[in-house]
Motif scaffolding. Structure first.
Motif, PDB file in Angstrom:
ATOM      1  N   LEU A  56       0.817  -1.210   0.000  1.00 44.11           N
ATOM      2  CA  LEU A  56       0.000   0.000   0.000  1.00 44.11           C
ATOM      3  C   LEU A  56       0.854   1.264   0.000  1.00 44.11           C
ATOM      4  O   LEU A  56       1.971   1.257   0.519  1.00 44.11           O
ATOM      5  CB  LEU A  56      -0.879   0.012   1.263  1.00 44.11           C
ATOM      6  N   ARG A  57       0.276   2.303  -0.531  1.00 46.58           N
ATOM      7  CA  ARG A  57       0.906   3.617  -0.382  1.00 46.58           C
ATOM      8  C   ARG A  57       0.682   4.073   1.059  1.00 46.58           C
ATOM      9  O   ARG A  57      -0.395   3.868   1.616  1.00 46.58           O
ATOM     10  CB  ARG A  57       0.259   4.628  -1.331  1.00 46.58           C
ATOM     11  N   PRO A  58       1.656   4.702   1.655  1.00 41.50           N
ATOM     12  CA  PRO A  58       1.471   5.194   3.031  1.00 41.50           C
ATOM     13  C   PRO A  58       0.378   6.274   3.069  1.00 41.50           C
ATOM     14  O   PRO A  58       0.224   7.040   2.121  1.00 41.50           O
ATOM     15  CB  PRO A  58       2.826   5.787   3.392  1.00 41.50           C
ATOM     16  N   LEU A  59      -0.354   6.306   4.152  1.00 38.07           N
ATOM     17  CA  LEU A  59      -1.353   7.361   4.368  1.00 38.07           C
ATOM     18  C   LEU A  59      -0.801   8.345   5.400  1.00 38.07           C
ATOM     19  O   LEU A  59       0.293   8.169   5.915  1.00 38.07           O
ATOM     20  CB  LEU A  59      -2.674   6.749   4.822  1.00 38.07           C
ATOM     21  N   LYS A  60      -1.580   9.367   5.693  1.00 33.87           N
ATOM     22  CA  LYS A  60      -1.108  10.432   6.585  1.00 33.87           C
ATOM     23  C   LYS A  60      -0.739   9.940   7.980  1.00 33.87           C
ATOM     24  O   LYS A  60       0.186  10.444   8.593  1.00 33.87           O
ATOM     25  CB  LYS A  60      -2.170  11.529   6.684  1.00 33.87           C
ATOM     26  N   SER A  61      -1.494   8.956   8.467  1.00 35.01           N
ATOM     27  CA  SER A  61      -1.205   8.451   9.812  1.00 35.01           C
ATOM     28  C   SER A  61      -1.394   6.941   9.860  1.00 35.01           C
ATOM     29  O   SER A  61      -2.091   6.355   9.027  1.00 35.01           O
ATOM     30  CB  SER A  61      -2.129   9.107  10.838  1.00 35.01           C
ATOM     31  N   LYS A  62      -0.777   6.324  10.837  1.00 31.17           N
ATOM     32  CA  LYS A  62      -0.923   4.882  11.019  1.00 31.17           C
ATOM     33  C   LYS A  62      -2.371   4.531  11.337  1.00 31.17           C
ATOM     34  O   LYS A  62      -2.895   3.528  10.878  1.00 31.17           O
ATOM     35  CB  LYS A  62       0.004   4.390  12.129  1.00 31.17           C
ATOM     36  N   LYS A  63      -3.024   5.390  12.093  1.00 32.23           N
ATOM     37  CA  LYS A  63      -4.421   5.168  12.477  1.00 32.23           C
ATOM     38  C   LYS A  63      -5.329   5.118  11.249  1.00 32.23           C
ATOM     39  O   LYS A  63      -6.198   4.252  11.146  1.00 32.23           O
ATOM     40  CB  LYS A  63      -4.858   6.283  13.429  1.00 32.23           C
ATOM     41  N   SER A  64      -5.121   6.037  10.296  1.00 34.54           N
ATOM     42  CA  SER A  64      -5.955   6.051   9.092  1.00 34.54           C
ATOM     43  C   SER A  64      -5.657   4.830   8.213  1.00 34.54           C
ATOM     44  O   SER A  64      -6.559   4.264   7.599  1.00 34.54           O
ATOM     45  CB  SER A  64      -5.777   7.344   8.303  1.00 34.54           C
ATOM     46  N   LEU A  65      -4.419   4.385   8.179  1.00 36.15           N
ATOM     47  CA  LEU A  65      -4.056   3.192   7.428  1.00 36.15           C
ATOM     48  C   LEU A  65      -4.707   1.958   8.054  1.00 36.15           C
ATOM     49  O   LEU A  65      -5.275   1.112   7.353  1.00 36.15           O
ATOM     50  CB  LEU A  65      -2.536   3.028   7.385  1.00 36.15           C
ATOM     51  N   GLU A  66      -4.665   1.861   9.371  1.00 38.46           N
ATOM     52  CA  GLU A  66      -5.308   0.747  10.063  1.00 38.46           C
ATOM     53  C   GLU A  66      -6.808   0.719   9.774  1.00 38.46           C
ATOM     54  O   GLU A  66      -7.386  -0.345   9.546  1.00 38.46           O
ATOM     55  CB  GLU A  66      -5.077   0.845  11.571  1.00 38.46           C
ATOM     56  N   LYS A  67      -7.425   1.884   9.773  1.00 34.37           N
ATOM     57  CA  LYS A  67      -8.862   1.978   9.503  1.00 34.37           C
ATOM     58  C   LYS A  67      -9.177   1.494   8.087  1.00 34.37           C
ATOM     59  O   LYS A  67     -10.131   0.752   7.874  1.00 34.37           O
ATOM     60  CB  LYS A  67      -9.342   3.415   9.695  1.00 34.37           C
ATOM     61  N   ARG A  68      -8.370   1.892   7.107  1.00 30.84           N
ATOM     62  CA  ARG A  68      -8.587   1.479   5.718  1.00 30.84           C
ATOM     63  C   ARG A  68      -8.403  -0.029   5.549  1.00 30.84           C
ATOM     64  O   ARG A  68      -9.197  -0.678   4.867  1.00 30.84           O
ATOM     65  CB  ARG A  68      -7.655   2.226   4.781  1.00 30.84           C
ATOM     66  N   ILE A  69      -7.382  -0.582   6.176  1.00 28.74           N
ATOM     67  CA  ILE A  69      -7.152  -2.025   6.080  1.00 28.74           C
ATOM     68  C   ILE A  69      -8.314  -2.779   6.726  1.00 28.74           C
ATOM     69  O   ILE A  69      -8.800  -3.775   6.188  1.00 28.74           O
ATOM     70  CB  ILE A  69      -5.805  -2.414   6.723  1.00 28.74           C
ATOM     71  N   ASP A  70      -8.770  -2.296   7.857  1.00 30.33           N
ATOM     72  CA  ASP A  70      -9.912  -2.907   8.534  1.00 30.33           C
ATOM     73  C   ASP A  70     -11.147  -2.882   7.630  1.00 30.33           C
ATOM     74  O   ASP A  70     -11.876  -3.873   7.529  1.00 30.33           O
ATOM     75  CB  ASP A  70     -10.177  -2.175   9.854  1.00 30.33           C
ATOM     76  N   GLU A  71     -11.378  -1.772   6.945  1.00 26.81           N
ATOM     77  CA  GLU A  71     -12.506  -1.671   6.011  1.00 26.81           C
ATOM     78  C   GLU A  71     -12.369  -2.678   4.877  1.00 26.81           C
ATOM     79  O   GLU A  71     -13.349  -3.318   4.479  1.00 26.81           O
ATOM     80  CB  GLU A  71     -12.594  -0.262   5.425  1.00 26.81           C
ATOM     81  N   MET A  72     -11.152  -2.817   4.331  1.00 27.61           N
ATOM     82  CA  MET A  72     -10.916  -3.783   3.241  1.00 27.61           C
ATOM     83  C   MET A  72     -11.249  -5.197   3.702  1.00 27.61           C
ATOM     84  O   MET A  72     -11.882  -5.970   2.971  1.00 27.61           O
ATOM     85  CB  MET A  72      -9.456  -3.730   2.786  1.00 27.61           C
ATOM     86  N   CYS A  73     -10.805  -5.519   4.906  1.00 32.09           N
ATOM     87  CA  CYS A  73     -11.069  -6.853   5.444  1.00 32.09           C
ATOM     88  C   CYS A  73     -12.562  -7.090   5.599  1.00 32.09           C
ATOM     89  O   CYS A  73     -13.093  -8.114   5.153  1.00 32.09           O
ATOM     90  CB  CYS A  73     -10.364  -7.038   6.783  1.00 32.09           C
TER      91      CYS A  73
END
Length: 82
Positions: A47-64
């Motif tokens: 993945l491309r990095p996002l602004k924060s780790k929290k937002s990246l975790e949220k996006r991965i959780d949504e994908m799952c």
């Protein structure tokens, strides 16, 4: 790039049909010491990095939740590597 490693496994309350089938095949072929087989999925996303780790975790959780995991009978966890 960032890597997300996703581990998907059968929810314990559901019978693992594929694992039981593999167990029976192993025993039938002489591997009688096999007591149980659990089958899981391992998914790696780059993945491309996002602004924060929290937002990246949220996006991965949504994908799952939306596409990668069937929440009816599977559970998941993930790790993020830089």
């Amino acid at each position: 790039m960032v890597k997300a490693k996703i581990y998907v496994s059968m929810d314990p309350q559901y019978q693992n049909g594929e694992g039981n089938s593999k167990k029976e095949d192993l025993i039938r072929n002489g591997f009688t010491e096999v007591e149980d087989v659990t089958q899981s999925k391992y998914i790696v996303l780059e993945l491309r990095p996002l602004k924060s780790k929290k937002s990246l975790e949220k996006r991965i959780d949504e994908m799952c939740k939306k596409l990668l995991v069937n929440p009816v009978y599977e559970t998941y966890r993930f790790e993020i590597e830089n």
